[in-house]
Design an enzyme around this catalytic site. Structure first.
Site, PDB file in Angstrom:
ATOM      1  N   ASP A 237       7.344  -0.789 -21.624  1.00  0.00           N
ATOM      2  CA  ASP A 237       8.399  -1.628 -21.065  1.00  0.00           C
ATOM      3  C   ASP A 237       8.925  -1.273 -19.855  1.00  0.00           C
ATOM      4  O   ASP A 237       7.973  -0.238 -19.160  1.00  0.00           O
ATOM      5  CB  ASP A 237       9.686  -1.447 -22.041  1.00  0.00           C
TER       6      ASP A 237
ATOM      7  N   ASP B  15      14.742 -10.946 -21.802  1.00  0.00           N
ATOM      8  CA  ASP B  15      14.428 -10.830 -23.566  1.00  0.00           C
ATOM      9  C   ASP B  15      14.975 -12.090 -24.099  1.00  0.00           C
ATOM     10  O   ASP B  15      15.883 -12.766 -23.644  1.00  0.00           O
ATOM     11  CB  ASP B  15      15.468  -9.625 -24.086  1.00  0.00           C
TER      12      ASP B  15
ATOM     13  N   GLU C 268       7.219  -6.016 -18.081  1.00  0.00           N
ATOM     14  CA  GLU C 268       7.847  -5.965 -17.306  1.00  0.00           C
ATOM     15  C   GLU C 268       8.993  -7.103 -16.701  1.00  0.00           C
ATOM     16  O   GLU C 268       9.416  -7.225 -15.614  1.00  0.00           O
ATOM     17  CB  GLU C 268       7.586  -5.193 -15.722  1.00  0.00           C
ATOM     18  N   TRP C 269       9.072  -8.062 -17.863  1.00  0.00           N
ATOM     19  CA  TRP C 269       9.920  -9.098 -17.856  1.00  0.00           C
ATOM     20  C   TRP C 269      10.030 -10.272 -16.696  1.00  0.00           C
ATOM     21  O   TRP C 269      10.696 -10.832 -16.193  1.00  0.00           O
ATOM     22  CB  TRP C 269      11.684  -8.792 -17.600  1.00  0.00           C
ATOM     23  N   GLY C 270       8.637 -10.153 -16.289  1.00  0.00           N
ATOM     24  CA  GLY C 270       8.102 -11.192 -15.129  1.00  0.00           C
ATOM     25  C   GLY C 270       8.897 -10.931 -13.709  1.00  0.00           C
ATOM     26  O   GLY C 270       9.065 -11.809 -12.954  1.00  0.00           O
TER      27      GLY C 270
HETATM   28  C1  GLA Z   1      13.657  -4.239 -23.657  1.00  0.00           C
HETATM   29  C2  GLA Z   1      12.583  -5.133 -24.032  1.00  0.00           C
HETATM   30  C3  GLA Z   1      12.501  -5.785 -25.609  1.00  0.00           C
HETATM   31  C4  GLA Z   1      12.810  -4.215 -26.443  1.00  0.00           C
HETATM   32  C5  GLA Z   1      13.990  -3.521 -25.622  1.00  0.00           C
HETATM   33  C6  GLA Z   1      13.944  -2.092 -26.549  1.00  0.00           C
HETATM   34  O1  GLA Z   1      14.884  -4.778 -23.308  1.00  0.00           O
HETATM   35  O2  GLA Z   1      12.341  -6.267 -22.982  1.00  0.00           O
HETATM   36  O3  GLA Z   1      11.635  -6.568 -25.893  1.00  0.00           O
HETATM   37  O4  GLA Z   1      11.694  -3.711 -26.370  1.00  0.00           O
HETATM   38  O5  GLA Z   1      13.558  -3.135 -24.410  1.00  0.00           O
HETATM   39  O6  GLA Z   1      14.929  -1.292 -25.998  1.00  0.00           O
END
Ligand code: GLA
Length: 415
Positions: free
Chosen positions: A180, A235, A213-215
């Site tokens: 993450d 997310d 890393e969420w893009g």
């Molecule tokens: C981030 C990630 C999620 C999850 C949470 C856990 O938000 O993007 O997929 O793993 O952390 O805290």
């Protein structure tokens, strides 16, 4: 906030709250459009079709159903592994049983090692991994490429501890790491994710590496060199709007996906209660069309027969797992009527007709428009109805609101 309704108020409630706010933050951060769909160089990845994650990883991760709630523990993980076998999920291709955030104690031991939470995992992590392996399944874990993980308590992250944490994971028998992005101290993403790639390699154990890393830093442009998948968005939430939002961000990234390196539009919400079964069928079909990792995110111990029917549709799973490894492209999108096409290894095309709108609509395309060669006729296999029909070219179907009809289209000789 679903987990508060499901779980007794516990000592980890604030941890879940923190994670939710982190999730919201990352949705905001990922709202910017992906940098232009520059053509990737698939051969430059050096990924072979028989290498790790030759097809998108399939499995389970607890996060979408439990967040940091107290029901996330050894008992749950073992029972999920049991259900993989008892309910035919292993046979359907699901392999990984993965832990998300909140499995650790907030501080390292005096030697700098990670310490499993003794309430959740009284026998440690290796015992759970051994249990999962004994079932012929694989085991995954989570940490952050930062000083602490995303939950509010903030469990230790691996930034600056890459080698020793990777060693510990390998010693426990970890097969998959979700890495993450929280508390990253502003260190360059590529540098942080490379450090863990090198640390995983140094263990000598094959560990599927899921970059999360969420893009934010266009990972589709660089992460194929490092890991087997990269999150493309913030997310997912268990809502129609969230699923759609992620779909629309992930679709343009089709050129970057291929064997061993996948776009990851986040884990499945199928079965979590915030969408109808029709909507969950669309979610599942669209993720399979996009060759996404299929990580079940619902508590299988309480899942409905309808949820199992969706998750075990092996014809739809076969689209996701097709060895050619193409992500579907958008052939047409107008008035909420979407036509997606996925080229398949045997020469067939999967054609998904998705109705985003709130009313029934007819959606039309054609076999040749979908890229198939001219043929006297084509067989249309409806992968949800499990029926066949034929056409000379045109494919037209009435699709209910929020539904998806998906055909496997095969050219046939005449008669
Ligand atoms: C981030 C990630 C999620 C999850 C949470 C856990 O938000 O993007 O997929 O793993 O952390 O805290």
């Amino acid at each position: 906030m679903r987990q508060f309704l499901r779980s007794p108020v516990g000592r980890r409630r604030h941890a879940a709250l923190g994670a939710l706010s982190a999730a919201l933050l990352c949705v905001t951060a990922a709202a910017a459009p992906p940098s232009a769909a520059r053509a990737p160089a698939p051969s430059a990845t050096g990924k072979a079709a028989d290498g790790p994650a030759a097809t998108p990883p399939m499995g389970f991760n607890n996060w979408n159903s439990t967040h940091c709630g107290p029901e996330f523990n050894e008992k749950m993980v073992k029972e999920i592994a049991d259900l993989f076998l008892a309910k035919g999920l292993k046979d359907a291709g699901y392999t990984y049983v993965n832990l998300d955030d909140c499995w650790a104690m907030p501080t390292r031991d005096p030697q700098g090692r990670l310490v499993p939470d003794p309430i959740r995992f009284p026998h440690g992590i290796k015992a759970v991994a051994d249990y999962v392996h004994a079932k012929g399944l694989k085991f995954g874990i989570y940490t952050s490429a930062g000083t602490r993980t995303c939950s509010d308590i903030g469990f230790p992250g691996a930034l600056g501890h890459e080698r020793s944490d990777a060693r510990q994971f390998a010693d426990w028998g970890v097969d998959y790491l979700k890495y993450d992005n929280c508390n990253n101290q502003g260190v360059d993403a590529r540098q942080r994710y490379t450090a863990m790639r090198d640390a995983l390699r140094a263990t000598g154990r094959p560990i599927t590496y899921s970059i999360c890393e969420w893009g934010e830093n266009a990972p589709w442009e660089w992460a194929a060199e490092l890991g087997q998948s990269w999150r493309t968005t913030g997310d997912i939430g268990d809502t129609w709007a969230s699923m759609l939002d992620i779909l629309k961000k992930n679709l343009p990234l089709a050129p970057y996906a291929g064997p061993g390196h996948w776009n990851d539009p986040d884990m499945l919400e199928v079965g979590n209660g915030g969408m109808t079964d029709t909507e969950y069928r669309s979610h599942f079909t669209l993720w399979a069309m996009m060759a996404a990792p299929l990580l079940i995110g619902t508590d299988l111990r309480t899942a409905s027969p309808q949820t199992y029917d969706i998750l075990r549709n092996t014809d739809v799973i076969a689209l996701d797992q097709d060895p050619l490894g193409r992500q579907a492209t958008v052939l047409d999108s107008d008035g909420g009527r979407w036509t997606l096409v996925k080229e398949l290894a045997n020469g067939d095309r999967a054609v998904a007709l998705f109705n985003e709108s709130d009313h029934e609509q007819r959606i039309t395309t054609g076999a040749t428009a979908a890229g198939l060669p001219a043929a006297p006729r084509y067989r249309l296999r409806d992968l949800w109805q499990r029926t066949d029909r034929h056409t000379t070219d045109e494919i037209t179907v009435t699709v209910p609101a929020h539904a998806t009809v998906v055909y496997r289209v095969t050219p046939e000789k005449g008669d």
